[in-house]
Design an enzyme around this catalytic site. Structure first.
Site, PDB file in Angstrom:
ATOM      1  N   ARG A 270      -5.402   0.717  -6.604  1.00 27.80           N
ATOM      2  CA  ARG A 270      -4.120   1.310  -6.175  1.00 27.80           C
ATOM      3  C   ARG A 270      -3.705   2.475  -7.067  1.00 27.80           C
ATOM      4  O   ARG A 270      -2.998   3.377  -6.626  1.00 27.80           O
ATOM      5  CB  ARG A 270      -3.012   0.257  -6.196  1.00 27.80           C
ATOM      6  CG  ARG A 270      -3.198  -0.866  -5.183  1.00 27.80           C
ATOM      7  CD  ARG A 270      -1.896  -1.659  -5.038  1.00 27.80           C
ATOM      8  NE  ARG A 270      -2.096  -2.939  -4.379  1.00 27.80           N
ATOM      9  CZ  ARG A 270      -2.137  -3.110  -3.065  1.00 27.80           C
ATOM     10  NH1 ARG A 270      -2.022  -2.069  -2.270  1.00 27.80           N
ATOM     11  NH2 ARG A 270      -2.298  -4.313  -2.554  1.00 27.80           N
TER      12      ARG A 270
ATOM     13  N   ASP B 175      -5.689  -0.612  -1.857  1.00 28.08           N
ATOM     14  CA  ASP B 175      -6.506  -1.437  -2.749  1.00 28.08           C
ATOM     15  C   ASP B 175      -7.721  -2.039  -2.064  1.00 28.08           C
ATOM     16  O   ASP B 175      -7.805  -2.088  -0.834  1.00 28.08           O
ATOM     17  CB  ASP B 175      -5.674  -2.609  -3.272  1.00 28.08           C
ATOM     18  CG  ASP B 175      -5.433  -3.671  -2.193  1.00 28.08           C
ATOM     19  OD1 ASP B 175      -5.017  -3.288  -1.088  1.00 28.08           O
ATOM     20  OD2 ASP B 175      -5.693  -4.855  -2.448  1.00 28.08           O
TER      21      ASP B 175
ATOM     22  N   GLU C 177       4.061   4.162   6.128  1.00 29.34           N
ATOM     23  CA  GLU C 177       2.874   3.304   6.082  1.00 29.34           C
ATOM     24  C   GLU C 177       1.753   4.053   5.372  1.00 29.34           C
ATOM     25  O   GLU C 177       1.649   5.280   5.473  1.00 29.34           O
ATOM     26  CB  GLU C 177       2.489   2.944   7.530  1.00 29.34           C
ATOM     27  CG  GLU C 177       1.274   2.068   7.711  1.00 29.34           C
ATOM     28  CD  GLU C 177       1.351   0.692   7.067  1.00 29.34           C
ATOM     29  OE1 GLU C 177       1.543   0.633   5.853  1.00 29.34           O
ATOM     30  OE2 GLU C 177       1.174  -0.309   7.774  1.00 29.34           O
ATOM     31  N   ASP C 178       0.925   3.319   4.643  1.00 33.45           N
ATOM     32  CA  ASP C 178      -0.186   3.971   3.949  1.00 33.45           C
ATOM     33  C   ASP C 178      -1.269   4.382   4.935  1.00 33.45           C
ATOM     34  O   ASP C 178      -1.730   5.523   4.931  1.00 33.45           O
ATOM     35  CB  ASP C 178      -0.773   3.053   2.858  1.00 33.45           C
ATOM     36  CG  ASP C 178      -1.065   1.643   3.348  1.00 33.45           C
ATOM     37  OD1 ASP C 178      -0.882   1.357   4.558  1.00 33.45           O
ATOM     38  OD2 ASP C 178      -1.481   0.809   2.527  1.00 33.45           O
TER      39      ASP C 178
ATOM     40  N   ASP D 237      -4.622   1.429  11.049  1.00 29.69           N
ATOM     41  CA  ASP D 237      -5.979   1.118  11.496  1.00 29.69           C
ATOM     42  C   ASP D 237      -5.904   0.707  12.965  1.00 29.69           C
ATOM     43  O   ASP D 237      -5.949   1.549  13.851  1.00 29.69           O
ATOM     44  CB  ASP D 237      -6.550   0.018  10.590  1.00 29.69           C
ATOM     45  CG  ASP D 237      -7.987  -0.311  10.910  1.00 29.69           C
ATOM     46  OD1 ASP D 237      -8.494   0.167  11.942  1.00 29.69           O
ATOM     47  OD2 ASP D 237      -8.618  -1.049  10.144  1.00 29.69           O
TER      48      ASP D 237
ATOM     49  N   LYS E  47      -6.800   6.021  11.253  1.00 31.26           N
ATOM     50  CA  LYS E  47      -8.176   5.888  11.737  1.00 31.26           C
ATOM     51  C   LYS E  47      -8.102   5.938  13.260  1.00 31.26           C
ATOM     52  O   LYS E  47      -7.796   4.931  13.891  1.00 31.26           O
ATOM     53  CB  LYS E  47      -8.772   4.553  11.283  1.00 31.26           C
ATOM     54  CG  LYS E  47      -8.921   4.411   9.773  1.00 31.26           C
ATOM     55  CD  LYS E  47      -9.485   3.050   9.414  1.00 31.26           C
ATOM     56  CE  LYS E  47      -9.722   2.911   7.926  1.00 31.26           C
ATOM     57  NZ  LYS E  47     -10.174   1.546   7.575  1.00 31.26           N
TER      58      LYS E  47
ATOM     59  N   PHE F  66     -13.711   2.212   5.153  1.00 28.47           N
ATOM     60  CA  PHE F  66     -12.768   1.567   4.250  1.00 28.47           C
ATOM     61  C   PHE F  66     -12.471   2.478   3.057  1.00 28.47           C
ATOM     62  O   PHE F  66     -13.387   2.953   2.393  1.00 28.47           O
ATOM     63  CB  PHE F  66     -13.333   0.230   3.770  1.00 28.47           C
ATOM     64  CG  PHE F  66     -12.353  -0.576   2.977  1.00 28.47           C
ATOM     65  CD1 PHE F  66     -11.266  -1.182   3.594  1.00 28.47           C
ATOM     66  CD2 PHE F  66     -12.513  -0.722   1.608  1.00 28.47           C
ATOM     67  CE1 PHE F  66     -10.351  -1.918   2.853  1.00 28.47           C
ATOM     68  CE2 PHE F  66     -11.599  -1.459   0.860  1.00 28.47           C
ATOM     69  CZ  PHE F  66     -10.524  -2.068   1.488  1.00 28.47           C
ATOM     70  N   VAL F  67     -11.182   2.729   2.815  1.00 25.88           N
ATOM     71  CA  VAL F  67     -10.796   3.623   1.717  1.00 25.88           C
ATOM     72  C   VAL F  67      -9.850   2.930   0.730  1.00 25.88           C
ATOM     73  O   VAL F  67      -9.166   1.963   1.081  1.00 25.88           O
ATOM     74  CB  VAL F  67     -10.129   4.917   2.246  1.00 25.88           C
ATOM     75  CG1 VAL F  67     -11.100   5.743   3.072  1.00 25.88           C
ATOM     76  CG2 VAL F  67      -8.881   4.597   3.070  1.00 25.88           C
TER      77      VAL F  67
ATOM     78  N   GLY G 153       0.767  -1.240   0.000  1.00 26.65           N
ATOM     79  CA  GLY G 153       0.000   0.000   0.000  1.00 26.65           C
ATOM     80  C   GLY G 153       0.798   1.290   0.000  1.00 26.65           C
ATOM     81  O   GLY G 153       0.364   2.288  -0.567  1.00 26.65           O
TER      82      GLY G 153
HETATM   83  P1  5GP Z   1      -3.515  -2.286  11.117  1.00 27.03           P
HETATM   84  O1  5GP Z   1      -2.463  -3.321  11.317  1.00 27.03           O
HETATM   85  O2  5GP Z   1      -3.122  -0.916  11.583  1.00 27.03           O
HETATM   86  O3  5GP Z   1      -4.852  -2.715  11.654  1.00 27.03           O
HETATM   87  O4  5GP Z   1      -3.765  -2.224   9.570  1.00 27.03           O
HETATM   88  C1  5GP Z   1      -2.923  -1.537   8.749  1.00 27.03           C
HETATM   89  C2  5GP Z   1      -2.950  -2.099   7.357  1.00 27.03           C
HETATM   90  O5  5GP Z   1      -4.249  -2.537   6.984  1.00 27.03           O
HETATM   91  C3  5GP Z   1      -2.568  -1.036   6.364  1.00 27.03           C
HETATM   92  O6  5GP Z   1      -1.206  -1.075   6.063  1.00 27.03           O
HETATM   93  C4  5GP Z   1      -3.410  -1.360   5.161  1.00 27.03           C
HETATM   94  O7  5GP Z   1      -2.692  -2.225   4.314  1.00 27.03           O
HETATM   95  C5  5GP Z   1      -4.608  -2.086   5.709  1.00 27.03           C
HETATM   96  N1  5GP Z   1      -5.779  -1.181   5.836  1.00 27.03           N
HETATM   97  C6  5GP Z   1      -6.291  -0.652   6.963  1.00 27.03           C
HETATM   98  N2  5GP Z   1      -7.362   0.116   6.717  1.00 27.03           N
HETATM   99  C7  5GP Z   1      -7.530   0.092   5.373  1.00 27.03           C
HETATM  100  C8  5GP Z   1      -8.476   0.726   4.482  1.00 27.03           C
HETATM  101  O8  5GP Z   1      -9.388   1.488   4.855  1.00 27.03           O
HETATM  102  N3  5GP Z   1      -8.307   0.451   3.159  1.00 27.03           N
HETATM  103  C9  5GP Z   1      -7.330  -0.362   2.675  1.00 27.03           C
HETATM  104  N4  5GP Z   1      -7.280  -0.553   1.372  1.00 27.03           N
HETATM  105  N5  5GP Z   1      -6.424  -0.971   3.485  1.00 27.03           N
HETATM  106  C10 5GP Z   1      -6.532  -0.742   4.807  1.00 27.03           C
HETATM  107 MG    MG Z   2      -0.312  -1.594   4.288  1.00 32.74          MG
END
Ligand code: 5GP
Ligand code: MG
Length: 178
Positions: free
Chosen positions: A168, A162, A102-103, A106, A134, A155-156, A46
């Site tokens: 993407r 993606d 990081e993209d 969450d 988030k 969700f974005v 991402g």
């Molecule tokens: P975390 O480990 O913080 O819960 O999740 C982070 C990863 O989940 C991000 O690097 C991303 O790849 C994916 N992710 C979290 N939220 C979203 C979202 O809204 N859209 C997309 N496409 N990926 C997300």
């Molecule tokens: Mg990611």
């Protein structure tokens, strides 16, 4: 409105707003790290678009090393982080000034595990930057130094992010319609 697979997405953050914000983040990183030859570590897949723009606006010598971690399958977090083939050594990292890119953060689980792992390799400094966060969903205790945009718990897709492989290449960020 656009469609990817079975879902519909509405425009959320424009290409122009993203560019302005990414430039500001790059300037902040430049002020902090210009003479430190930082090693950018974008988390694949991402973060590749964000990292490319961020690096190109960083003014100073720098390097890049991509890392692949994954905790998402489809639209929901799978609740586990897989460290597939990271291949980082202490030799490579010790004393270096790392910028983890990081993209989106969450739950924070992905970064939490990765930062723990990196600290064992004794970097000179560790800076974390995420394009999106988030806030309601940050369950893990992680230190994020810089954030592009705080967004709602939706969700974005787009700008590297993606939905099951698609979206993407969208230049802006789009939000799922409920
Ligand atoms: P975390 O480990 O913080 O819960 O999740 C982070 C990863 O989940 C991000 O690097 C991303 O790849 C994916 N992710 C979290 N939220 C979203 C979202 O809204 N859209 C997309 N496409 N990926 C997300
Ligand atoms: Mg990611």
């Amino acid at each position: 409105m656009i469609q990817l697979h079975d879902l519909h997405f509405a425009p959320f953050i424009s290409e122009r707003r993203i560019r302005t914000r990414v430039l500001a983040l790059a300037q902040t990183l430049t002020a902090q790290l210009a003479d430190k030859k930082p090693l950018f570590m974008p988390i694949l897949n991402g973060a590749f678009v964000f990292a490319a723009d961020l690096m190109r606006h960083f003014e100073g010598a720098c390097e890049v090393r991509f890392v692949r971690l994954q905790s998402y399958v489809g639209e929901k977090s799978s609740g586990e982080v897989r460290f597939a083939d990271i291949g980082l050594s202490k030799e490579m990292i010790a004393g270096r000034h790392l910028v983890v890119v990081e993209d989106i953060v969450d739950s924070g689980q992905t970064l939490h595990f990765f930062l723990d792992y990196l600290r064992q390799l004794e970097p000179g400094s560790l800076t974390t930057v995420a394009l999106l966060r988030k806030p309601s969903a940050v369950k893990f205790d992680i230190s994020l130094d810089f954030v592009g945009f705080d967004i709602a718990d939706k969700f974005v897709v787009g700008y590297g992010l993606d939905y099951d492989g698609l979206g993407r290449n969208l230049r802006g960020i789009f939000m799922k319609n409920d």
